[in-house]
Scaffold this motif. Structure first.
Motif, short mmCIF file in Angstrom:
data_model
loop_
_atom_site.label_atom_id
_atom_site.label_comp_id
_atom_site.label_asym_id
_atom_site.label_seq_id
_atom_site.Cartn_x
_atom_site.Cartn_y
_atom_site.Cartn_z
N ARG A 198 0.70 -1.24 0.15
CA ARG A 198 -0.02 0.03 0.29
C ARG A 198 1.04 1.24 0.00
NH1 ARG A 198 -5.12 1.87 2.63
NH2 ARG A 198 -4.80 4.34 2.16
N SER A 199 1.74 1.26 0.73
CA SER A 199 2.84 2.52 1.12
C SER A 199 4.39 2.13 0.53
CB SER A 199 2.48 3.19 2.46
OG SER A 199 1.22 3.45 2.61
N ILE A 200 4.72 3.22 -0.01
CA ILE A 200 6.37 3.19 -0.28
C ILE A 200 6.79 4.10 0.79
CG2 ILE A 200 8.06 3.83 -1.95
CD1 ILE A 200 6.16 3.07 -4.13
N VAL A 201 7.83 3.72 1.34
CA VAL A 201 8.52 4.64 2.44
C VAL A 201 10.01 4.69 2.35
CG1 VAL A 201 8.88 4.87 5.06
CG2 VAL A 201 6.91 3.82 4.38
N ALA A 202 10.38 5.94 2.19
CA ALA A 202 11.93 6.14 2.16
C ALA A 202 12.34 7.07 3.18
CB ALA A 202 12.15 6.71 0.69
N VAL A 203 13.60 6.42 4.28
CA VAL A 203 13.85 7.40 5.19
C VAL A 203 15.42 7.34 5.19
CG1 VAL A 203 14.02 7.60 7.81
CG2 VAL A 203 11.84 6.92 6.90
N PHE A 204 16.14 8.32 4.76
CA PHE A 204 17.36 8.48 4.90
C PHE A 204 17.94 9.46 6.10
CE2 PHE A 204 16.41 7.15 0.58
CZ PHE A 204 17.51 6.60 0.02
#
Length: 376
Positions: A256-262
């Motif tokens: 459902r969701s795409i998550v990107a944490v840098f």
């Protein structure tokens, strides 16, 4: 192992964060960035096609192992009319995607043209911020520049446009991410810790001492992504000096969701501290479709705390915790009495995300039995 003076007297409110509540809820939240971090964040709800979170989403970070997504997609590009993944490729791609194996990445980098891989994938996917490693560091695949929004674009291609055999192969391997990475680091931080399955993750880390690997015997640092970059590298367009810890992937049924944490952390930050801070940031995000695990987040202390299959020391440990990491406690029970002079404790904490137990003696709590945590 030496417990810091007064650590048993820490206030419970400072040691834990209750995140239970309605199963499957994903309440709206603004991004909470712990002090000292530099962060780039993007969360896309694929059901509505809208971003629910964006923070410095175009800022470029050194990719560390997140670039392995591009290495895999480039290698599988135009593999024939049926797009099947040959067994010989699986033998290398599976460890690279599941366990973040650096040797496989180095082989693909050298065999497929190095920086040309990034140039090709930028053109193919229309990436806006991605760039090859800076001049003088062409052999360091982990120095590829990548942003949160470009990472979302990579996952959107993979989920919506890639040939079905390629999509299924890559995503299945990301769903089977191993807790212990090939280099000995516990890689189930961020997305993998903040949300219940189903999730699929590709993580990245760089700049931490390889002695901090806690799942198993740490390997020698790979020459492609060294723990301590040369000082001259700090002058590059992308920060190559501060420790980096990134968490990317998909969350929820149907991805459902795409998550990107840098994230970048102050020089000298321990892996356990960075792991904890990335977890706190990720738990603050509005991620549609996410199910948040019920329990209490407590800080821990000491190096290489053993996670046991039961509340006692009679069985071999399942794994070890990163030093000083915050862990989710599901419940607690009396078990074998543990002595770490001058402390004694017979209570044990069950960690559902590890399916194992640690002695409460290693929990930052005001008493032997944690307040508010239910009995098992």
């Amino acid at each position: 192992m030496r417990r810091p003076p007064g650590s048993r007297l820490l206030a419970a409110a400072a040691a834990l964060l209750l995140i239970g509540g309605a199963a499957g809820s994903a309440a709206a939240a603004s991004v909470e960035v712990p002090a000292g971090l530099s962060a780039g964040v993007a969360v896309l709800d694929r059901q509505t096609g809208t971003f629910t979170e964006q923070l410095n989403s175009s800022t470029r970070f050194r990719s560390a192992s997140v670039v392995k997504l591009l290495l895999a997609l480039d290698h599988l590009w135009n593999r024939g009319p049926d797009h099947t993944v040959p067994a010989a490729d699986r033998a290398w791609l599976e460890p690279m995607l599941r366990g973040s194996d650096d040797d496989a990445a180095s082989d693909y980098w050298s065999d497929n043209g190095g920086t040309a891989i990034i140039t090709r994938m930028v053109s193919r996917l229309g990436l806006e911020d991605t760039a090859p490693p800076p001049t003088g560091y062409e052999g360091y695949w982990g120095y590829t520049a990548l942003s949160a929004r470009d990472t979302v674009t990579i996952y959107r291609y993979l989920l919506d446009s890639a040939p079905v055999p390629v999509r299924d192969f890559v995503m299945e391997n990301l769903r089977r991410s191993t807790r212990c990475a090939s280099d000995g680091f516990d890689q189930h931080f961020g997305v993998a810790g903040a949300f219940e399955k189903p999730w699929a993750v590709k993580q990245g880390w760089s700049g931490f001492s390889y002695e901090e690997g806690t799942c198993g015997p740490p390997r020698t640092a790979a020459t492609t992504d060294p723990a301590s970059p040369a000082p001259a590298a700090a002058a590059a367009d992308v920060d190559l000096t501060r420790p980096a810890l990134h968490s990317t992937g998909t969350v929820g049924a149907g991805d459902r969701s795409i998550v990107a944490v840098f994230t970048l952390h102050p020089v000298g930050t321990s892996y356990g501290k960075a792991y904890t801070d990335v977890g706190r940031l990720t738990r603050s995000l509005n991620v549609p479709g996410a199910t948040r695990p019920a329990g209490w987040w407590y800080g821990t202390w000491s190096d290489h705390v053993n996670v046991r299959p039961g509340p006692g020391t009679g069985n071999a440990p399942i794994t070890q915790l990163p030093a000083g990491v915050e862990a989710l406690v599901g419940c607690q029970a009396r078990g074998e009495e543990v002595h770490v002079p001058p402390y004694t404790n017979e209570w044990w904490a069950y960690l559902p995300q590890y399916n194992g137990w640690i002695s409460n003696i290693y929990i930052n709590s005001p008493d032997n039995r944690m307040p508010d945590v239910k009995d098992c």
